[in-house]
Structures are given as C-alpha cells and as structure tokens.
Write a protein that holds these residues in place. Structure first.
Motif, short mmCIF file in Angstrom:
data_model
loop_
_atom_site.label_atom_id
_atom_site.label_comp_id
_atom_site.label_asym_id
_atom_site.label_seq_id
_atom_site.Cartn_x
_atom_site.Cartn_y
_atom_site.Cartn_z
N CYS A 159 0.78 -1.15 0.13
CA CYS A 159 -0.02 -0.06 0.17
C CYS A 159 0.78 1.14 0.24
O CYS A 159 2.25 1.20 0.22
CB CYS A 159 -1.02 -0.06 1.30
SG CYS A 159 0.16 0.05 2.82
N SER A 287 -5.49 -5.41 2.83
CA SER A 287 -6.61 -4.78 1.91
C SER A 287 -8.08 -4.59 2.40
O SER A 287 -8.32 -3.78 2.21
CB SER A 287 -6.79 -6.11 0.96
OG SER A 287 -7.74 -5.72 0.11
N LEU A 290 -7.74 -1.26 4.79
CA LEU A 290 -7.82 0.12 3.83
C LEU A 290 -9.04 0.01 2.86
O LEU A 290 -8.98 0.96 2.28
CB LEU A 290 -6.48 -0.05 3.07
CG LEU A 290 -5.17 -0.06 3.79
CD1 LEU A 290 -4.23 0.05 2.89
CD2 LEU A 290 -5.09 1.31 4.62
#
Length: 296
Positions: A159, A287, A290
């Motif tokens: 990320c 994942s 976020l």
C-alpha cells in the motif's frame, strides 16, 4: 552437520555465557561447552572467545554465523514442508516490521493467522530500514514489512502511505493547509531513528532540503512527545499517528511525498509454507483494513 549444536551456539550468543544458556535450556554448563567444542572441531576453527565478562564471537565465527542461521532456517523449512504433507502446519516465523505497521495493522492480522494456524509461532521485531535489511541478509528475518531498498530478494508491494509533518500545536503553521519543506531551514528538527536509512532522511536528500538536526530519538513515540513539548518539528508517515492523541498538528508536505509499504523477502518461492501463508494473511488483512467503508 548437527543443527542442534548450531541452535545451541545461537542460544549461547544470545545469553552471553555458557552458564546462562545452560540454565535457560536445562543443560549443564559443561554439556553446553562440550557441544560447542564439538561444533568448532567439526567446522575447523574457534567460533567463540572468552573473557572475564563472558563470551564473544571470533572474527571467523562472525563470518560463518549467517551460514549457520541459514542452515537452521533450511532445516525448519524442510520440517514445515514435511508437516504440511502430513496435513499440519508448524514452525516459527521471524518478521521485521515498521513500528507503525506493527502497532496498527499486525495485531489483528496475527490474531486471524493464529486462529487458523495456532501451532505457528510469530515473532515480530519492530525496527527501522537498516536493521531490517541487515537482518534479511544475515538470515535473522524470514521477511520484513518496510519500504523498498536495493537488496537481493523479492519485493511484494502492499500500500501507499503519506508522509506528513509533525508540528507543535502553537507553531505558526499549525493551522496551515500544508507545510512547505523549504521552511525546515528555519526550524529545530527532531530526527527519528538516526543513522537507520529512514524515509525521512531519504526524502530530505531528494528535495535538497537544508535543515538542522537539533535532537534525535530512537523511538517514534518519543519523537512525537518531543514535538508536543515544543522542542521542534519532525516528519513521519501518517499511519504512525493513527492511534495517538496529543497536542501535535499533522500537516501534508509541500511538495507531497508518499512511501510504498511492502514485504521484502529473500525468496518468495523459496519461503517456508508458514511464511507464505503469513504473507497471504498480511496481504488480505491490509486490503480489508484499507478498504473504503460504505457510506450507507
């Protein structure tokens, strides 16, 4: 080569003496000394020296230590593959991680991983880039959650995270929309984790920013509190302060900068089954963390 003797050597190095290692492992000091002497005879030269203060690695011992660690890792990987064939998962995973990731993301990821694989022990060491990449080269870490640096291994991006400035709440720019980096030449700068190849120093070098390091701190929270006390300004990634509450203004920088957080690993294909599963949980967990929340 008997890997148990190699493991015993690592315990002696960690404990600092034969007697401390023996007490920790339930051996006799003489038994530990005989095992190390046998390993040294097998290798062909002394690995440990002795002083009144305890033991130390010889120069030759320092040279072969990464290979001994790798030998143990390879044996662990073999045992884990064997366990997987039998329908089991077992072993130890050694992870280096950014402080912010370890504090904000890893607890719930590890909780989910341990629920599925309770026999695997996860060991986290919070540290900066230099320690992590040195640890990867030495074989101390199976993988590290960090930002990319040149190294001989595989990189798995996770990320992006924004880099921000930390200002005391009474700073003249505390309520500004952005903090111009060129302003740093007029500030007392608090540098976190000095000499650790941080993203902070990398960005300031890239931007050719002139600044005075007035204070340093090896702990990010200490840096945050020093800013709160009005001792100066500092820079960090936004995730670092996700759970902190204090009288610190957090501003985007001008020009803006982000860092890519990812997983550095010596070899993704050559990793043990437990490490591969853990990486999957990290990717899936971050994942989900976020993922934009539904406004409805």
């Amino acid at each position: 080569m008997n890997t148990e003797k190699c493991r015993l050597l690592l315990q002696v190095i960690q404990a600092g003496s034969f007697s401390s290692a023996a007490e920790r492992l339930g051996y006799t000091p003489s038994g530990v000394m005989r095992s190390i002497a046998s390993l040294e005879k097998e290798i062909g030269f002394p690995l440990l020296g002795r002083t009144a203060q305890g033991i130390y690695l010889t120069r030759e011992g320092q040279a072969v230590l990464p290979y001994l660690r790798r030998l143990i890792r390879d044996e662990d990987a073999l045992l884990q593959y064997s366990a997987q064939i039998r329908g089991l998962t077992a072993g130890d995973i050694y992870i280096g991680s950014y402080f912010s990731v370890a504090a904000n993301w890893l607890p719930q990821i590890i909780q989910a991983f341990q629920h599925a694989y309770p026999a695997v022990h996860v060991h986290i060491e919070e540290c900066a880039n230099k320690v992590m990449y040195d640890g990867l080269e030495e074989g101390r870490f199976d993988c590290c959650i960090t930002t990319w640096r040149p190294f001989s291994g595989d990189w798995i991006p996770l990320c992006e995270d924004e880099m921000v400035m930390w200002l005391p709440e009474n700073h003249p720019l505390a309520r500004a929309e952005v903090y111009p980096l060129k302003q740093l030449c007029h500030e007392s700068f608090i540098e976190p984790l000095p000499q650790q190849d941080t993203d902070v120093v990398r960005i300031l070098k890239e931007e050719h920013i002139s600044y005075e390091t007035r204070y340093t701190a090896i702990d990010n929270y200490t840096t945050y509190r020093m800013v709160e006390a009005g001792l100066g300004v500092s820079m960090n990634n936004r995730l670092m302060t996700a759970q902190w509450q204090g009288r610190v203004a957090i501003l985007p920088m001008d020009p803006p900068h982000t860092i890519t957080i990812g997983i550095a690993i010596p070899s993704r294909d050559g990793a043990s089954p437990a490490v591969k599963k853990f990486i999957h949980y990290v990717q899936q967990g971050i994942s989900q963390i976020l993922e934009p929340k539904d406004s409805h």
